[in-house]
Design a protein around this motif. Sequence first.
Motif, PDB file in Angstrom:
ATOM      1  N   ASN A  16      43.552  49.090  36.704  1.00  0.00           N
ATOM      2  CA  ASN A  16      44.205  50.342  36.312  1.00  0.00           C
ATOM      3  C   ASN A  16      45.372  50.733  37.206  1.00  0.00           C
ATOM      4  N   ALA A  17      45.558  50.031  38.318  1.00  0.00           N
ATOM      5  CA  ALA A  17      46.651  50.362  39.233  1.00  0.00           C
ATOM      6  C   ALA A  17      47.980  49.890  38.655  1.00  0.00           C
ATOM      7  N   ASP A  18      48.996  50.709  38.815  1.00  0.00           N
ATOM      8  CA  ASP A  18      50.338  50.352  38.343  1.00  0.00           C
ATOM      9  C   ASP A  18      51.063  49.581  39.453  1.00  0.00           C
ATOM     10  N   LEU A  19      50.660  48.343  39.648  1.00  0.00           N
ATOM     11  CA  LEU A  19      51.275  47.515  40.696  1.00  0.00           C
ATOM     12  C   LEU A  19      52.708  47.146  40.346  1.00  0.00           C
ATOM     13  N   GLU A  20      53.039  47.201  39.064  1.00  0.00           N
ATOM     14  CA  GLU A  20      54.395  46.854  38.640  1.00  0.00           C
ATOM     15  C   GLU A  20      55.442  47.800  39.227  1.00  0.00           C
ATOM     16  N   LYS A  21      55.049  49.044  39.512  1.00  0.00           N
ATOM     17  CA  LYS A  21      56.038  49.970  40.079  1.00  0.00           C
ATOM     18  C   LYS A  21      56.401  49.592  41.508  1.00  0.00           C
ATOM     19  N   PHE A  22      55.601  48.698  42.115  1.00  0.00           N
ATOM     20  CA  PHE A  22      55.915  48.179  43.443  1.00  0.00           C
ATOM     21  C   PHE A  22      56.532  46.785  43.356  1.00  0.00           C
ATOM     22  N   ASP A  23      56.991  46.403  42.155  1.00  0.00           N
ATOM     23  CA  ASP A  23      57.578  45.082  41.909  1.00  0.00           C
ATOM     24  C   ASP A  23      56.631  43.954  42.326  1.00  0.00           C
ATOM     25  N   ALA A  24      55.343  44.123  42.022  1.00  0.00           N
ATOM     26  CA  ALA A  24      54.347  43.129  42.396  1.00  0.00           C
ATOM     27  C   ALA A  24      54.642  41.786  41.753  1.00  0.00           C
ATOM     28  N   ASP A  25      54.462  40.711  42.521  1.00  0.00           N
ATOM     29  CA  ASP A  25      54.580  39.367  41.966  1.00  0.00           C
ATOM     30  C   ASP A  25      53.534  39.222  40.859  1.00  0.00           C
ATOM     31  N   PRO A  26      53.944  38.877  39.645  1.00  0.00           N
ATOM     32  CA  PRO A  26      52.989  38.861  38.523  1.00  0.00           C
ATOM     33  C   PRO A  26      51.860  37.855  38.699  1.00  0.00           C
ATOM     34  N   ARG A  27      52.098  36.774  39.445  1.00  0.00           N
ATOM     35  CA  ARG A  27      51.033  35.794  39.638  1.00  0.00           C
ATOM     36  C   ARG A  27      49.923  36.341  40.525  1.00  0.00           C
ATOM     37  N   VAL A  28      50.296  37.012  41.621  1.00  0.00           N
ATOM     38  CA  VAL A  28      49.285  37.573  42.514  1.00  0.00           C
ATOM     39  C   VAL A  28      48.572  38.731  41.827  1.00  0.00           C
ATOM     40  N   ALA A  29      49.318  39.560  41.101  1.00  0.00           N
ATOM     41  CA  ALA A  29      48.691  40.648  40.361  1.00  0.00           C
ATOM     42  C   ALA A  29      47.680  40.097  39.361  1.00  0.00           C
ATOM     43  N   ASP A  30      48.037  39.012  38.672  1.00  0.00           N
ATOM     44  CA  ASP A  30      47.123  38.417  37.703  1.00  0.00           C
ATOM     45  C   ASP A  30      45.904  37.813  38.388  1.00  0.00           C
ATOM     46  N   LEU A  31      46.088  37.214  39.573  1.00  0.00           N
ATOM     47  CA  LEU A  31      44.951  36.663  40.324  1.00  0.00           C
ATOM     48  C   LEU A  31      43.894  37.729  40.552  1.00  0.00           C
ATOM     49  N   PHE A  32      44.323  38.866  41.081  1.00  0.00           N
ATOM     50  CA  PHE A  32      43.353  39.900  41.421  1.00  0.00           C
ATOM     51  C   PHE A  32      42.853  40.642  40.184  1.00  0.00           C
ATOM     52  N   ARG A  33      43.662  40.719  39.145  1.00  0.00           N
ATOM     53  CA  ARG A  33      43.172  41.355  37.916  1.00  0.00           C
ATOM     54  C   ARG A  33      42.187  40.461  37.182  1.00  0.00           C
ATOM     55  N   TRP A  34      42.463  39.153  37.138  1.00  0.00           N
ATOM     56  CA  TRP A  34      41.503  38.223  36.533  1.00  0.00           C
ATOM     57  C   TRP A  34      40.185  38.287  37.291  1.00  0.00           C
ATOM     58  N   HIS A  35      40.265  38.204  38.619  1.00  0.00           N
ATOM     59  CA  HIS A  35      39.053  38.257  39.434  1.00  0.00           C
ATOM     60  C   HIS A  35      38.367  39.610  39.255  1.00  0.00           C
ATOM     61  N   GLY A  36      39.154  40.695  39.333  1.00  0.00           N
ATOM     62  CA  GLY A  36      38.579  42.025  39.198  1.00  0.00           C
ATOM     63  C   GLY A  36      37.919  42.246  37.852  1.00  0.00           C
ATOM     64  N   ALA A  37      38.527  41.722  36.798  1.00  0.00           N
ATOM     65  CA  ALA A  37      37.949  41.881  35.461  1.00  0.00           C
ATOM     66  C   ALA A  37      36.586  41.183  35.374  1.00  0.00           C
ATOM     67  N   GLU A  38      36.468  40.006  35.976  1.00  0.00           N
ATOM     68  CA  GLU A  38      35.177  39.326  35.949  1.00  0.00           C
ATOM     69  C   GLU A  38      34.157  40.046  36.824  1.00  0.00           C
ATOM     70  N   GLU A  39      34.612  40.687  37.911  1.00  0.00           N
ATOM     71  CA  GLU A  39      33.685  41.482  38.723  1.00  0.00           C
ATOM     72  C   GLU A  39      33.140  42.653  37.909  1.00  0.00           C
ATOM     73  N   VAL A  40      33.997  43.294  37.137  1.00  0.00           N
ATOM     74  CA  VAL A  40      33.536  44.381  36.270  1.00  0.00           C
ATOM     75  C   VAL A  40      32.605  43.824  35.194  1.00  0.00           C
ATOM     76  N   GLU A  41      32.965  42.685  34.645  1.00  0.00           N
ATOM     77  CA  GLU A  41      32.169  42.079  33.569  1.00  0.00           C
ATOM     78  C   GLU A  41      30.745  41.765  34.029  1.00  0.00           C
ATOM     79  N   HIS A  42      30.596  41.258  35.260  1.00  0.00           N
ATOM     80  CA  HIS A  42      29.250  40.876  35.714  1.00  0.00           C
ATOM     81  C   HIS A  42      28.656  41.855  36.739  1.00  0.00           C
ATOM     82  N   ARG A  43      29.145  43.102  36.732  1.00  0.00           N
ATOM     83  CA  ARG A  43      28.769  44.059  37.766  1.00  0.00           C
ATOM     84  C   ARG A  43      27.277  44.406  37.782  1.00  0.00           C
ATOM     85  N   HIS A  44      26.587  44.222  36.662  1.00  0.00           N
ATOM     86  CA  HIS A  44      25.168  44.585  36.601  1.00  0.00           C
ATOM     87  C   HIS A  44      24.261  43.520  37.192  1.00  0.00           C
ATOM     88  N   VAL A  45      24.753  42.268  37.336  1.00  0.00           N
ATOM     89  CA  VAL A  45      23.863  41.147  37.645  1.00  0.00           C
ATOM     90  C   VAL A  45      23.227  41.289  39.025  1.00  0.00           C
TER      91      VAL A  45
END
Length: 300
Positions: A162-191
């Motif tokens: 949910n963070a607007d990293l684009e307003k800080f001109d974030a490198d899209p590859r690094v942003a995607d790394l942490f968003r992909w990882h973060g999304a899977e953390e949310v997906e399996h958060r109950h385990v």
Amino acid sequence: MKLLRRAHRRPDTDPGEVALNARNVQFDWAGTPLHWMPEEPIASHLINSLNLLLPEGERMFCAAYAEALPFVKDEKLREAMLGFIGQESMHAETHDKVLHEVLAANGIDPEPYVRQAEYLFRKTLGPTDADGIAQRQIMVERLAFIACLEHFFAFLGDWVLNADLEKFDADPRVADLFRWHGAEEVEHRHVAHDVAVYFGAGYVRRSALMVLVFPIFLSLVVRGTKFMVQQDPTLPDLGYPRLIKRVFGAMWRGSLPGVPSLLWSALSTFKPGYNPDTVGSTAQAVAYLATSPAARAVAS
């Protein structure tokens, strides 16, 4: 960029329970800058410091679950644990590549800190030679410890989605790394929570561990940030007081999650009947994973 921003919106439709599967991802790290948010070098280093911790931590998670699996009779929980292991293994492998292809390529030697992470997760938190009841209790402690950490990772995953990293001109590859990882953390958060409860880690035990894990986790991240700053020739070698002041500044600007929200999230685990499903949105996580550039690069 617009694709990523659309993916940040929380979908209205809850997909319900989802099967956990490891997703192959493909990143091209050539030319990735060390300050991947150009105007936020301290925030870049703090988030990058997770690359120093995560591979060893996630390998420890997998080892603990492999140790616990033979004792699990609930087939649904076993399936979730196997999916969790697959996702965490992929996380460890992917962040490990960042150490060499991004950090080392930019003049950062990660080995001193990585050796400390290895000692922490392999020796201090690794398997022991104890037998019988003692061995099982130590295993349960490790599973409860993982549940505490996974709460924070789900919180951070929800934040980065949910963070607007684009307003800080974030490198899209690094942003995607942490968003992909973060999304899977949310997906399996109950385990991790479900596993700890299955093995008898009750409210008092989990709460006591959270009191320990919260400051330890923050300390490790700040220590990793200082380690990165020390090796960065473009930044002054900041002592902890000045470094923490700059970290708070980055939080104020929104390039890092704030301490109040992190503390409030930690305190939420002390509520009787706490359920990790309240952290983040499965629908949002699944929606991002369907559009992640790194995941789509493998699928195409």
